[in-house]
Design a protein around this motif. Sequence first.
Motif, short mmCIF file in Angstrom:
data_model
loop_
_atom_site.label_atom_id
_atom_site.label_comp_id
_atom_site.label_asym_id
_atom_site.label_seq_id
_atom_site.Cartn_x
_atom_site.Cartn_y
_atom_site.Cartn_z
N PHE A 27 0.82 -1.19 0.00
CA PHE A 27 0.00 0.00 0.00
C PHE A 27 0.87 1.26 0.00
CE2 PHE A 27 -2.33 -3.33 2.14
CZ PHE A 27 -3.54 -3.30 1.48
N SER A 28 0.25 2.39 -0.30
CA SER A 28 0.88 3.70 -0.12
C SER A 28 0.02 4.49 0.84
CB SER A 28 1.01 4.44 -1.45
OG SER A 28 1.88 3.76 -2.29
N THR A 29 0.67 5.20 1.78
CA THR A 29 -0.08 5.94 2.78
C THR A 29 0.32 7.40 2.72
OG1 THR A 29 -0.09 3.97 4.18
CG2 THR A 29 -0.65 6.07 5.23
N ALA A 30 -0.65 8.28 2.52
CA ALA A 30 -0.41 9.72 2.49
C ALA A 30 0.72 10.09 1.55
CB ALA A 30 -0.09 10.22 3.90
N GLY A 31 0.76 9.43 0.39
CA GLY A 31 1.73 9.78 -0.62
C GLY A 31 3.06 9.05 -0.47
N PHE A 32 3.29 8.28 0.63
CA PHE A 32 4.54 7.55 0.80
C PHE A 32 4.53 6.31 -0.06
CE2 PHE A 32 4.33 9.78 4.95
CZ PHE A 32 5.53 10.45 4.87
N SER A 33 5.67 5.98 -0.64
CA SER A 33 5.78 4.74 -1.39
C SER A 33 5.89 3.58 -0.42
CB SER A 33 7.02 4.79 -2.29
OG SER A 33 8.20 4.78 -1.51
N SER A 34 5.73 2.34 -0.94
CA SER A 34 5.85 1.15 -0.10
C SER A 34 7.25 1.03 0.49
CB SER A 34 5.51 -0.08 -0.92
OG SER A 34 6.39 -0.21 -2.02
N THR A 35 8.27 1.48 -0.26
CA THR A 35 9.64 1.44 0.26
C THR A 35 9.79 2.36 1.47
OG1 THR A 35 10.52 0.99 -1.94
CG2 THR A 35 12.06 1.87 -0.32
N THR A 36 9.22 3.55 1.39
CA THR A 36 9.28 4.48 2.51
C THR A 36 8.56 3.93 3.72
OG1 THR A 36 9.31 6.32 0.93
CG2 THR A 36 8.78 6.84 3.21
N VAL A 37 7.39 3.32 3.50
CA VAL A 37 6.63 2.73 4.60
C VAL A 37 7.44 1.63 5.27
CG1 VAL A 37 4.58 1.40 5.20
CG2 VAL A 37 4.41 3.31 3.60
N SER A 38 8.08 0.77 4.47
CA SER A 38 8.88 -0.31 5.01
C SER A 38 10.07 0.23 5.81
CB SER A 38 9.37 -1.21 3.88
OG SER A 38 10.17 -2.27 4.38
N ALA A 39 10.75 1.24 5.26
CA ALA A 39 11.90 1.82 5.95
C ALA A 39 11.47 2.49 7.26
CB ALA A 39 12.59 2.82 5.04
N LEU A 40 10.34 3.19 7.24
CA LEU A 40 9.84 3.80 8.47
C LEU A 40 9.47 2.73 9.50
CD1 LEU A 40 7.59 6.68 7.07
CD2 LEU A 40 9.69 6.92 8.41
N GLY A 41 8.92 1.62 9.03
CA GLY A 41 8.61 0.52 9.95
C GLY A 41 9.85 -0.01 10.63
N THR A 42 10.92 -0.18 9.85
CA THR A 42 12.19 -0.65 10.43
C THR A 42 12.71 0.36 11.45
OG1 THR A 42 12.74 -1.77 8.36
CG2 THR A 42 14.55 -1.36 9.89
N LEU A 43 12.61 1.65 11.13
CA LEU A 43 13.09 2.69 12.04
C LEU A 43 12.30 2.68 13.35
CD1 LEU A 43 15.01 5.12 12.37
CD2 LEU A 43 13.23 6.55 11.35
N VAL A 44 10.98 2.53 13.25
CA VAL A 44 10.15 2.48 14.46
C VAL A 44 10.48 1.26 15.31
CG1 VAL A 44 7.78 2.21 15.29
CG2 VAL A 44 8.27 3.81 13.43
N VAL A 45 10.63 0.10 14.67
CA VAL A 45 10.98 -1.11 15.41
C VAL A 45 12.34 -0.94 16.08
CG1 VAL A 45 11.61 -3.55 15.15
CG2 VAL A 45 9.57 -2.67 14.03
N GLY A 46 13.29 -0.32 15.34
CA GLY A 46 14.61 -0.09 15.93
C GLY A 46 14.55 0.79 17.17
N VAL A 47 13.75 1.87 17.10
CA VAL A 47 13.61 2.76 18.26
C VAL A 47 12.99 2.02 19.44
CG1 VAL A 47 12.44 4.83 19.12
CG2 VAL A 47 13.54 4.86 16.87
N LEU A 48 11.99 1.20 19.15
CA LEU A 48 11.35 0.43 20.23
C LEU A 48 12.32 -0.56 20.85
CD1 LEU A 48 7.83 -0.28 18.62
CD2 LEU A 48 8.39 1.35 20.43
N LEU A 49 13.12 -1.24 20.02
CA LEU A 49 14.12 -2.17 20.56
C LEU A 49 15.16 -1.42 21.40
CD1 LEU A 49 14.69 -4.50 17.45
CD2 LEU A 49 13.55 -5.10 19.59
N TRP A 50 15.53 -0.24 20.92
CA TRP A 50 16.49 0.57 21.67
C TRP A 50 15.91 0.96 23.03
CZ3 TRP A 50 18.44 5.97 19.58
CH2 TRP A 50 19.49 6.42 20.38
N ALA A 51 14.66 1.40 23.02
CA ALA A 51 14.03 1.83 24.27
C ALA A 51 13.85 0.66 25.25
CB ALA A 51 12.69 2.49 23.97
N SER A 52 13.62 -0.54 24.72
CA SER A 52 13.40 -1.70 25.59
C SER A 52 14.69 -2.40 25.99
CB SER A 52 12.48 -2.69 24.87
OG SER A 52 13.11 -3.20 23.71
N GLY A 53 15.81 -1.93 25.50
CA GLY A 53 17.08 -2.55 25.84
C GLY A 53 17.39 -3.80 25.07
N ALA A 54 16.68 -4.01 23.98
CA ALA A 54 16.90 -5.23 23.18
C ALA A 54 17.49 -4.89 21.82
CB ALA A 54 15.58 -5.97 22.99
#
Length: 402
Positions: A27-54
């Motif tokens: 899918f595309s959300t608010a004009g973002f391509s699927s690549t951007t969505v996937s990259a943002l997902g990885t970034l969010v997961v990374g931040v969550l892992l960082w915050a949880s100490g994992a």
Amino acid sequence: MTFTSRFSLSRFSTARFSTARFSLSRFSTAGFSSTTVSALGTLVVGVLLWASGAFTLIPELGGHSTPVTAAILVVGFVAQIVAPRRPAAALAVAVVLVVLDLPSGVSLPLWISLTDIVFVTVTVGAPRLRRVVAVGCGLVTVVAAAVVALAVDPRTGVLVGLLGVAFLISPLGYAQSVNATVRAATAERAAAQAERTIALVDERRRVSRELHDTVAGHVSAIAILAEVARDADDPQPAVASIRANSLAALAELREMIDVLAADGDEAVTVRWSSLAPLLAAARAVGSQVVVRGEPDRWPLRAETVLTRIAGEALTNATRHAPGEKVTVELAVDDRFAEVTITNRVGPESTVGPGNLPGAGPWVSGRGVHNMKIRAESVGGSATVGPEGDRWVVRARVPREAR
């Protein structure tokens, strides 16, 4: 946290993230391509892992400072964004980062980015690059598992092998599945285009036959009758026949235009009675025309086919053997309908300008071919040729014409 528990967490995080990533990529959300969505997902997961100490799989090796951790997330994000346009460069950057990161404890977000980049590379990369990536991922997984099993213990080697499967082999499988789907869709589109092209060619040929049979016969008759009217003492019969053929041609053209403009698979249909102007034209040039048999029990499609064939035969006889006797015989039984048109080959018979050189009288390159095609189109047959001093057109079609 032990290595085993870290591995369980990484499998859970990777599985959940992979599912979200492959779903979001559609899918595309608010004009973002699927690549951007996937990259943002990885970034969010990374931040969550960082915050949880994992953030790292083996924290005992020291991990990273805050600036380095942030840099890993940013570089991984940029590499994913670039991957669809520069897959080789993005993959090279990701591999270098992974190698440099190993002594510090294996950063999970970096491996998740590598997973996505491997998927993109095998999906959009050149064939040679795809083969290199596939072989490389397989070798890295096997060699890493074997080295760790020998250097540490077999159990840890198996866990490393499973990590390789999760982060390297799985995206290869997803990518191959996507590639197979794309190839199948491409083949389906090509097949549909080929079918459409064939259908268009068939339709053009059908329209060509209809135009030939609708226009050529009547126009030829009009031309012949005009010659007769010019030299005749009493031109009224020829003029009347010219008018009848003109009206018949116009009526059939209107019917054909209506059918072509309509939706659905309607076909141009003619009845035996539509031969009347052509019969009158043959008589107007001095031919005696005899019609034997009744078409009352003909199925409509068989009647249409045989009427078209008879009309072409009458036109040829009028054009090339004016004044010679023409016989039209109809025969219908329980299985077949048949028409036979015969005229004598007189000394004044000629080969028309559109006929095949050396093929004999009346063998029109298109007209005779159309006769045979029409008969065969409904499961019948047609023969055209001389029999002694006569020229015979014989067409036979099943009563239940398909």
